[in-house]
Design a protein around this motif. Structure first.
Motif, short mmCIF file in Angstrom:
data_model
loop_
_atom_site.label_atom_id
_atom_site.label_comp_id
_atom_site.label_asym_id
_atom_site.label_seq_id
_atom_site.Cartn_x
_atom_site.Cartn_y
_atom_site.Cartn_z
N GLY A 178 0.80 -1.22 0.00
CA GLY A 178 0.00 0.00 0.00
C GLY A 178 0.84 1.27 0.00
O GLY A 178 0.32 2.35 -0.32
N GLY A 199 1.28 4.77 -6.74
CA GLY A 199 0.47 4.27 -7.84
C GLY A 199 -0.47 3.15 -7.45
O GLY A 199 -1.39 2.83 -8.20
N MET A 200 -0.22 2.57 -6.29
CA MET A 200 -1.10 1.50 -5.80
C MET A 200 -2.35 2.12 -5.17
O MET A 200 -2.31 3.29 -4.74
N PRO A 201 -3.45 1.35 -5.08
CA PRO A 201 -4.62 1.84 -4.32
C PRO A 201 -4.28 1.87 -2.83
O PRO A 201 -4.59 0.92 -2.09
N ASN A 202 -3.63 2.95 -2.40
CA ASN A 202 -3.07 3.00 -1.05
C ASN A 202 -4.12 2.81 0.03
O ASN A 202 -3.91 2.07 1.01
N LEU A 203 -5.26 3.46 -0.11
CA LEU A 203 -6.29 3.39 0.93
C LEU A 203 -6.78 1.97 1.13
O LEU A 203 -6.93 1.49 2.27
N VAL A 204 -7.01 1.27 0.02
CA VAL A 204 -7.54 -0.10 0.11
C VAL A 204 -6.53 -1.02 0.79
O VAL A 204 -6.87 -1.79 1.70
N PHE A 205 -5.28 -0.95 0.34
CA PHE A 205 -4.27 -1.83 0.90
C PHE A 205 -4.02 -1.54 2.38
O PHE A 205 -3.89 -2.46 3.20
#
Length: 707
Positions: free
Chosen positions: A301, A305-311
């Motif tokens: 996370g 570029g990653m979906p930080n909130l979800v991870f």
């Protein structure tokens, strides 16, 4: 019309309503393929097909072992035929009424066509093909492979399981009904996996048929719409493709659900809990796993570029779950420690001050602990064998031992008190009689003891030892060598059977010490239910309870069963007026039980192969009895040593011939020689001439004292 006035044929129909379900279903399937069905009826059957698939899936999730859902192969076949029949019925409606609109084949097909594919034909075709591939290539093929391997393993293991059942039956650990039930379960398991292997082929064929039916519906619908009903290509495509894809999806989704249920049934390992409980308790049981997973997901996370909130949110949930699991484990340990530390006087004084030293209580009669008649102490590695929560088979075996002992010997042995003993070796056990050790040994849980009965060929890798019950050479081997050891002629038993056999041997050997006054009184009470006058006239009017106990103990000490209590009581009632000596009464009872004693030693055949005394030795012993009394101490030491040596040699010859070693002597010498030889040669039985039935033929095989 009430039940009393109901005709016999109608009673049969009402009593066997469930038996009519299968014929009615077959007739319904044939009718669906032959007769045209209205759209409403199609909706009803499609809805029933979906409901049936969900019921099958949930049933498979809540089964404990595969045989709990033994009808699954048949259900699989019926559901497949139901889907095919629905395909035929819906195809007829689609091709004949498809020009009227997308609801021509019912609301269910229209709903699947509109809501699941959104009216986009390309999406519908892709979704349909993906579902078919998942069902055909992944789920059904895997379930079929598991069923095939399971059927092969079940068939290979059948002989071994049957032999284990027969061994438990012969040892008295289970009865004939339980043995019959286990045999049926073994055969049903092999038949179930074989049927599942074959039934999975129906599902694979159903997937192929679904693709072909959908393609035929699209092509046939376009031809019927444009040629017979003068529809434009776009209109025909809109109606028939929507109907064909909806029809295919409404059949493939229940098929996929049924295939998943089949995979769950054949892939699960039998246990005492359903699949949901197993997965939750095993997959999310370790806090360390949750912590590491949370760290990995949290690290992902933080990558740009990653979906930080979800991870990060998922990592927080996993970390919190791990914390809760760890806290729960610590609370359990703390509660167990507090419970163990709690005791009288352990609480602090009033006012929350320093804890006062516990005051020593006065000794009471409660501090005098009763000694267990029979005890079994085990090391900590053998605790699973005697722990009911861990499925300890030894508890059931001990119950079977006591039941078999009561049926054969004639009285109920005291219960076996089992406890763990940390002072023993981890795999050791100890058997106690009235608090005194009478037997000890080692049993390795998870391994098997290969016992050489004298006919085994070859050697096996493992720890060499001796059978604790009978002293035969044996080897502790791994479970993987079990079949090899059996093929080489070894008798292979598990650790629980080793302990149970040793316990059974010691209980039988010390039967006379287990017969207390309470057991004798229970025997009399049991006999008094059928013959109250017989018991009342003997005890205590003619013979005391302690004298009767001594007679019964004398019989048991020499291996004579006391099941025939009626004959024993009648004989004592006849001879008690003439003598009160327990030894003389025992001799008279043995004569009365002669037929049973001989039957116990020689179960088959009318000829008895026995040993006898030489005439000169017999006269010497008679003279020794006259001078020294009926005591082995009256025999001159050199003569006693000679008798013991020759009796041992003759006993070995009898055992080599496969015959029970029996020494036949005059009645006056029998008690003397029985007591003298019992300690050195417990396998040798001494009988008197009066105890042999007239129907038996005697064959003398050797003379003791001839040299």
């Amino acid at each position: 019309m009430n039940a009393l006035n109901m005709p016999p044929w109608m009673k049969g129909l009402s009593g066997n309503g469930q038996a009519l379900a299968a014929p009615i279903l077959i007739i319904m399937l044939l009718a669906m393929m032959i007769l045209p069905l209205p759209a409403f009826v199609l909706d009803l059957f499609f809805s029933f097909n979906i409901a049936l698939s969900i019921i099958v899936l949930l049933t498979s999730l809540y089964t404990v072992k595969p045989l709990d859902f033994m009808a699954f192969p048949t259900v699989l076949l019926i559901s497949t035929m139901l889907r095919l029949a629905l395909n035929v019925a819906s195809t007829r409606v689609v091709l004949t009424e498809g020009h009227t609109g997308p609801d021509a084949a019912g609301k269910v097909i229209e709903a699947f066509g509109h809501f699941l594919i959104g009216g986009n034909y390309t999406v519908g075709i892709v979704v349909f093909v993906i579902l078919t591939i998942i069902n055909f290539v992944v789920v059904t093929k895997g379930a079929g492979r598991i069923a095939e391997v399971g059927a092969r393993f079940a068939l290979d293991a059948m002989p071994g399981k049957q032999m284990a059942i027969d061994a438990d039956l012969n040892a008295g650990l289970i009865g004939e009904p339980e043995a019959r039930r286990r045999r049926n379960e073994v055969s049903q398991e092999a038949e179930f996996y074989g049927a599942m292997d074959g039934a999975s082929k129906y599902v694979r064929g159903d997937a192929i048929a679904g693709i072909l039916v959908t393609v035929i519906n699209i092509v046939g619908g376009l031809l019927v719409g444009m040629i017979q009903h003068d529809m434009g290509f776009a209109d025909a495509l809109k109606n028939y493709v929507l109907l064909a894809i909806g029809d295919g999806l409404v059949a493939q989704i229940p098929s996929l659900i049924i295939s998943i249920a089949a995979g769950i049934v054949v892939s699960r390992v039998a246990s005492e809990s359903d699949i949901g409980t197993q997965v939750i308790s095993q997959l999310f049981a370790k806090p360390q796993v949750m912590y590491i997973t949370a760290a990995i997901i949290g690290g992902m996370g933080l990558i740009p570029g990653m979906p930080n909130l979800v991870f990060i949110l998922l990592a927080a949930v996993l970390g919190g779950s791990g914390y809760l699991l760890q806290k729960k484990e610590k609370d359990k340990v703390a509660a167990a420690a507090a419970k163990e530390a709690a005791g009288p006087g352990g609480a602090g004084g009033p006012g929350g001050g320093a804890q006062a030293a516990p005051e020593q209580e006065e000794a009471t009669w409660q501090d005098v602990l009763a000694v267990d008649t029979l005890g079994l102490e085990v090391g900590y590695r053998l605790i699973p064998l005697v722990d009911k929560t861990q499925g300890g088979e030894l508890l059931k075996r001990i119950k079977g031992i006591r039941k078999k002992f009561a049926q054969e010997v004639g009285f109920l042995a005291p219960p076996v008190h089992i406890r763990d003993n940390l002072e023993l070796k981890p795999s050791a056990y100890r058997i106690t009689l009235k608090g005194v050790e009478v037997g000890t040994g080692e049993a390795f849980n998870g391994q098997f003891l290969a016992i050489n009965p004298g006919m085994a060929s070859g050697t096996l890798p493992g720890m060499v030892t001796t059978d604790p019950a009978f002293g035969l050479p044996a080897i502790w081997i791994d479970a993987s060598l079990r079949d090899q050891a059996t093929g080489m002629g070894y008798t292979v038993v598990d650790a629980g059977t080793v302990v149970a056999t040793h316990l059974n041997h010691l209980i039988t050997t010390h039967a006379s010490e287990l017969l207390g006054r309470a057991e004798v009184q229970s025997l009399l009470d049991h006999l008094a239910k059928e013959s109250p006058k017989l018991v009342e006239d003997l005890v205590p009017k003619m013979l005391s309870l302690s004298a009767l106990q001594k007679v019964l103990q004398n019989l048991l000490a020499e291996g004579v069963h006391i099941r025939d209590m009626r004959t024993i009581i009648e004989t004592l009632a006849e001879f008690t007026p003439h003598t009160q000596d327990p030894s003389d009464l025992t001799a008279q009872v043995r004569v009365a039980l002669g037929r049973a004693i001989v039957q116990q030693l020689f179960p088959t055949g009318g000829e008895l192969s026995v040993m006898t005394l030489d005439n000169r030795l017999e006269r010497l012993l008679m003279q020794a009895m006259q001078t020294g009394g009926a005591d082995a101490a009256g025999i001159e030491p050199g003569l006693a040593d000679t008798i013991a040596q020759q009796a041992a040699s003759a006993t070995a010859q009898q055992e080599a011939l496969g015959v029970t070693p029996v020494l036949l002597v005059p009645g006056a010498l029998r008690p003397l020689l029985s007591r003298f030889l019992r300690r050195a040669l417990p396998q040798l039985k001494v009988l008197s001439h009066a105890e042999i039935p007239e129907t038996k033929t005697i064959r003398v095989t050797s003379l003791v004292g001839a040299q």
